[in-house]
Enzyme design. Structure first.
Site, PDB file in Angstrom:
ATOM      1  CG  LEU A  69      -1.861   1.125   1.465  1.00 54.18           C
ATOM      2  CD1 LEU A  69      -2.932   1.150   0.371  1.00 54.18           C
ATOM      3  CD2 LEU A  69      -2.559   0.999   2.840  1.00 54.18           C
ATOM      4  CG  ASP A  94     -11.707  -1.069  10.414  1.00 59.51           C
ATOM      5  OD1 ASP A  94     -10.960  -0.120  10.668  1.00 59.51           O
ATOM      6  OD2 ASP A  94     -12.946  -0.980  10.278  1.00 59.51           O
ATOM      7  CD  GLU A 138      -1.168  -3.599  10.171  1.00 56.19           C
ATOM      8  OE1 GLU A 138      -2.348  -3.654  10.554  1.00 56.19           O
ATOM      9  OE2 GLU A 138      -0.403  -4.566  10.140  1.00 56.19           O
TER      10      GLU A 138
END
Ligand SMILES: Cc1cc2nc3c(=O)[nH]c(=O)nc-3n(C[C@H](O)[C@H](O)[C@H](O)COP(=O)(O)OP(=O)(O)OC[C@H]3O[C@@H](n4cnc5c(N)ncnc54)[C@H](O)[C@@H]3O)c2cc1C
Length: 388
Positions: A130, A243, A367
């Site tokens: 990412l 999440d 994260e």
């Protein structure tokens, strides 16, 4: 022996208690045999051992059960237990889950069949790609692109700080497909490491050794079926995956903190100073009390978030952010206190608490950095009050 009284909390079911006890036995017996001198080799050995003995089965649902939910409490217990024994074992386990996460949660039947059988067996290593150097925390600004060319996608761009970069068999890559500006114009793709145009351009060394790399994608041609979900779903897929797994970052931090507390208790009981064990000094006791309080508060937040997800709360954005923020920041404080209570031995290179001191640091960054978690929590609270 670590305090395991938290396993009696109502967040858990009998299977969770059995899982934690069995993994504890396995970790104590098996992890010492892994040579940690080279992180790549150690990770391959760890993923093989974890896969062989069935511990990776919980990292993704079985491919033939598309409705099979991840058991976040079992994931968190696994990470806490492994982190307490061996940070690299936790990293290896975590990446099998996070790397395959978008496929587990949103993949097609074919993608699940192709990859999840292997990631759950430890015969394929996944990566979650990412982050980009020019956007970092501002995920919606990422610049890698994917464009349609007939029946193919062509992916171009560069990702950095990619865990398992260099040893992964498959990368889940987030790229701009342009359906809308920013977050609504991203998509996710399954990119096998053998794809022509995919290159590891730099191996990155961190203060705690993990396989990490900067990876380039130059005109990587993928079949139309390589997209995960629909065009434009990429941001949603990335955030929903995070999440779930942010809670488990908190669990890993909890494992590090619990180990640091255990080590501090041992040294304070055994080391004689001023004619008595260190543990008899009340200022030392105050530090131990603060450390134990931090550990229990982290455990409550981590397992609250995991329980909420497992028992049907659709999005646990606020709970997961609280668990990650508190557990990682608290673990840093607990480990620092443990180093201090060890005196000079606390900073001896290669010692347990010195290793923990290096291992905890990155968890406050990846994260979603701590301040990003604060923003997430504040936005959730303001939205609940109807003020934002
Ligand atoms: C060991 C390690 C492993 C990693 N593994 C992966 C991986 O597998 N896959 C992957 O995609 N990425 C991975 N990353 C990347 C990681 O997710 C990013 O480093 C992280 O999201 C921060 O991005 P950045 O480094 O560009 O820092 P920046 O975005 O530049 O942020 C730097 C600092 O600015 C502040 N800041 C940024 N945004 C805000 C905000 N909105 N509000 C307040 N303060 C803010 C914070 O203090 C933050 O720490 C990894 C990183 C590390 C260190």
């Amino acid at each position: 022996m670590s305090d395991a009284s938290f396993l009696a909390w109502p967040f858990f079911e009998a299977r969770h208690r059995q899982h934690a006890a069995a993994l504890e036995r396995w970790a104590a017996e098996s992890l010492g045999a892994i040579d940690h001198h080279d992180a790549d080799t150690a990770c391959r050995a760890l993923v093989g051992a974890l896969g062989r003995d069935g511990w990776l089965e919980g990292t993704a649902p079985p491919p033939d059960r598309p409705d099979g939910a991840l058991d976040v409490r079992a994931l968190a217990l696994s990470r806490e237990t492994l982190a307490r024994h061996d940070g690299l074992a936790d990293f290896t386990f975590a990446m099998q889950a996070l790397g395959a996460g978008p496929i587990s949660l949103f993949g097609s039947a074919a993608q699940r069949a192709e990859w999840l059988t292997r990631t759950r067996a430890g015969t394929a290593v996944p990566a979650f790609a990412l982050t980009e150097a020019a956007s970092g925390s501002d995920v919606a600004a990422l610049a890698s692109t994917a464009r349609r060319d007939g029946n193919e996608w062509i992916v171009d761009g560069e990702k950095t700080w990619i865990s398992n970069g260099g040893i992964a068999d498959v990368y889940v890559v987030f790229a701009r497909t342009g359906e809308a500006p920013r977050a609504r114009g991203l998509s996710a793709f399954v990119v096998p490491a053998t794809t022509p145009g995919l290159r590891v351009v730099e191996r990155l060394q961190a203060i705690a050794a993990h396989p990490l790399a900067r990876v380039r994608f130059d005109a990587c041609r993928l079949p139309a079926s390589a997209i995960i979900g629909r065009p434009g779903d990429g941001f949603k897929i990335a955030m929903a995956t995070l999440d779930v797994f942010r809670t488990t970052v908190g669990a890993a931090a909890l494992g590090f903190a619990r180990r640091a507390l255990d080590e501090a208790v041992t040294v304070c009981r055994s080391r004689q100073r001023f004619g008595a064990p260190l543990a008899e000094l009340q200022l030392v006791q105050a530090h131990l009390a603060d450390m134990a309080l931090e550990v229990d508060a982290s455990a409550l937040l981590v397992y609250r978030a995991a329980w909420a997800k497992d028992t049907g709360t659709a999005r646990i954005t606020r709970e997961a952010a609280m668990a990650k923020l508190h557990a990682t920041e608290a673990a840093q404080r607990v480990i620092d206190a443990s180093v201090q209570l060890h005196g000079g031995e606390g900073v001896r290179a290669g010692g347990v608490v010195e290793r923990l001191y290096r291992e905890i640091r990155a968890l406050r960054i990846y994260e979603g950095a701590s301040d990003v978690q604060r923003v997430i929590i504040a936005r959730a609270i303001l939205a609940e009050d109807g003020a934002a």
